[in-house]
Design an enzyme around this catalytic site. Sequence first.
Site: not given
Length: 111
Positions: A74-76
């Site tokens: 996941y990321c932003y």
Amino acid sequence: MKKVFIIFLCTFLFCGCETKAEYHKLMEEFDYVIVDVRTSEEYLEEHVKDAINIPYDILEDNINISKEKMIFVYCYSGGRSKIAYETLTKMGYKVYDLGAISKIDLPKITN
């Protein structure tokens, strides 16, 4: 036109629910690792509980995870996790892209 919008809206809503159920099911079935592919600064501000941090741009050279494990990334906003997903998939890992941290239904650690 109104029918098309309603169909699109329903499809979008149901896909979101299905996705959450899907990754929760995979987490029950597989031994897994959650990888936050954002910068270390972003990770320190907030991250999913038990996630490790390997920024997406150094992932290929710094991954030390068994290929027997499922990797959740996941990321932003979902852009970097998509790149990480593609990188890890090409390397032969089982990967699931969780997308944006704000959309993940898992406990988070905030500093």
